[in-house]
Design a protein around this motif. Structure first.
Motif, PDB file in Angstrom:
ATOM      1  N   PRO A 286       0.775  -1.428   0.094  1.00  0.00           N
ATOM      2  CA  PRO A 286       0.189  -0.041   0.173  1.00  0.00           C
ATOM      3  C   PRO A 286       1.131   1.223   0.026  1.00  0.00           C
ATOM      4  CG  PRO A 286      -0.866  -1.470   1.660  1.00  0.00           C
ATOM      5  CD  PRO A 286       0.376  -2.160   1.051  1.00  0.00           C
ATOM      6  N   LEU A 287       2.135   1.204   0.458  1.00  0.00           N
ATOM      7  CA  LEU A 287       2.901   2.377   0.688  1.00  0.00           C
ATOM      8  C   LEU A 287       3.388   2.750  -0.841  1.00  0.00           C
ATOM      9  CD1 LEU A 287       4.800   2.054   4.217  1.00  0.00           C
ATOM     10  CD2 LEU A 287       2.741   3.616   3.453  1.00  0.00           C
ATOM     11  N   LEU A 288       3.443   1.574  -1.713  1.00  0.00           N
ATOM     12  CA  LEU A 288       4.244   1.921  -2.895  1.00  0.00           C
ATOM     13  C   LEU A 288       3.052   2.763  -3.790  1.00  0.00           C
ATOM     14  CD1 LEU A 288       6.006   1.496  -5.353  1.00  0.00           C
ATOM     15  CD2 LEU A 288       5.492  -0.599  -5.589  1.00  0.00           C
ATOM     16  N   LEU A 289       1.824   2.300  -3.353  1.00  0.00           N
ATOM     17  CA  LEU A 289       0.702   2.857  -4.080  1.00  0.00           C
ATOM     18  C   LEU A 289       0.285   4.470  -3.598  1.00  0.00           C
ATOM     19  CD1 LEU A 289      -1.962   2.700  -5.948  1.00  0.00           C
ATOM     20  CD2 LEU A 289      -3.258   2.088  -3.955  1.00  0.00           C
ATOM     21  N   LEU A 290       0.698   4.393  -2.226  1.00  0.00           N
ATOM     22  CA  LEU A 290       0.716   5.924  -1.697  1.00  0.00           C
ATOM     23  C   LEU A 290       1.809   6.659  -2.412  1.00  0.00           C
ATOM     24  CD1 LEU A 290      -0.013   8.178   0.437  1.00  0.00           C
ATOM     25  CD2 LEU A 290       1.315   6.866   1.734  1.00  0.00           C
ATOM     26  N   ALA A 291       3.165   6.326  -2.517  1.00  0.00           N
ATOM     27  CA  ALA A 291       4.288   7.000  -2.883  1.00  0.00           C
ATOM     28  C   ALA A 291       3.892   7.376  -4.481  1.00  0.00           C
ATOM     29  CB  ALA A 291       5.308   6.312  -2.935  1.00  0.00           C
ATOM     30  N   GLY A 292       3.434   6.432  -5.259  1.00  0.00           N
ATOM     31  CA  GLY A 292       3.060   6.622  -6.792  1.00  0.00           C
ATOM     32  C   GLY A 292       4.600   6.843  -7.546  1.00  0.00           C
TER      33      GLY A 292
END
Length: 341
Positions: A286-292
């Motif tokens: 989910p943090l990779l999605l947040l970072a984008g």
């Protein structure tokens, strides 16, 4: 006609991957924030059928996900078992009286607290396109018990783990009580229109192997067997977060139809270690999605490639973060929907 998600959970390995995201109905959406500001607190939203149904449908309208996950909370079960439930701003949920200080048999059950949730399921299913799957859920007994015992969430579940060692008979009674209510709760959701259900075990990773067998595998197996006896065609997804190398045993021994994996699991390892042809769900961080970042597409493609030989539901390794930008979700969906196995 079953949608892509339901067919995948039933074992079909389609070229295109269905996608939904845990916590997809929630705080990262401006339409959710607007409705919550209008309606008030979290529990009030859960018990307002029109509002809860609207929140469940919001991400389907915006993104066209393949599944709609019921807007509710895992602590509805202890609430129905007789504990008081509050959601305190900035502090999270609180249950009282906590079972660290009170015996389970001092609670007076309130089963009617489950009924409004079924009405939300009915409303959502009536409004969903036929190719979208209605997903119900419940918390798994271990995770629910950690909140019931301590009265709140904790980082290491110390109080609950200690109680399970100190007085296993008393703790077994708590687990058995949760199992019984959870079976009725999931079957009620299915009767109301849920086409698949997920068991969330957010704290399963905190247990030793022997405790894991007793407090995670055994009660989840009991729930799955009981629900399957009444609803044999309804897929059940098990999501035991943080269990690492214990994941294959969970998949084999609980009887779940599909297993969700968190972002700490190597998808290549999981593809080789899990039972052949078992549907898998996950597991982008989910943090990779947040970072984008530029790694978002690379990470999504790696997950898709790892599970290309088995039925796979694309999802995150845990819930979507509340500050995740909408355009990051749109970028992710473009990658997943453009992939062909």
């Amino acid at each position: 006609m079953p949608g892509l998600l339901l067919e995948t959970l039933r074992g079909k390995n389609a070229g295109q991957r269905p996608v939904w995201l845990m916590r997809q109905a929630g705080r990262y959406l401006p339409e959710y924030r607007a409705l919550r500001a209008e309606k008030g607190g979290f529990l009030a939203l859960v018990y307002d059928n029109d509002a809860a149904a609207e929140i469940t449908l919001q991400p389907i309208r915006r993104f066209g996900f393949d599944g709609a996950i019921l807007f509710s909370d895992i602590l509805i079960v202890p609430y129905a078992m007789g504990q008081d439930l509050q959601f305190l701003a900035g502090e999270g949920p609180r249950l009282s009286p906590r079972l660290l200080d009170h015996a389970l048999d001092t609670l007076e059950s309130v089963p009617e607290r489950l009924s409004p949730i079924y009405e939300t399921v009915r409303k959502v299913r009536a409004s969903l396109p036929v190719d979208k799957t209605m997903l119900g859920f419940a918390g798994s007994p271990w995770t629910v018990a950690t909140y019931m015992v301590a009265g709140e969430g904790s980082r290491d579940q110390h109080d609950t783990r200690a109680l399970a060692y100190r007085d296993p008979a008393a703790f077994q009674a708590i687990i058995d009580g949760i199992v019984a209510v959870t079976v009725e709760y999931l079957c009620g959701q299915i009767d109301a229109g849920a086409e698949a259900v997920q068991l969330f075990d957010s704290w399963a990773g905190s247990l030793s192997p022997t405790q894991f067998e007793r407090w995670v595998i055994a009660p989840n197996a009991a729930i799955v067997a009981a629900v399957k006896a009444r609803h044999p065609q309804t897929p059940i997804i098990g999501f035991p977060k943080g269990v690492g190398e214990k994941l294959p045993a969970y998949a084999r021994e609980t009887g779940v139809d599909a297993v969700g994996i968190d972002e700490t699991i190597d998808p290549v390892w999981a593809a080789g270690a899990l039972p052949a042809d078992m549907p898998v769900q996950g597991n982008l961080d989910p943090l990779l999605l947040l970072a984008g970042s530029d790694d978002l597409e690379k990470g999504a493609l790696a997950v898709l490639a790892a599970f290309s030989e088995r039925p796979h539901v694309f999802n995150l390794g845990h819930g979507i973060g509340q500050f995740t930008p909408i355009d990051h979700v749109e970028r992710l969906l473009a990658v997943v929907r453009g992939w062909r196995g």
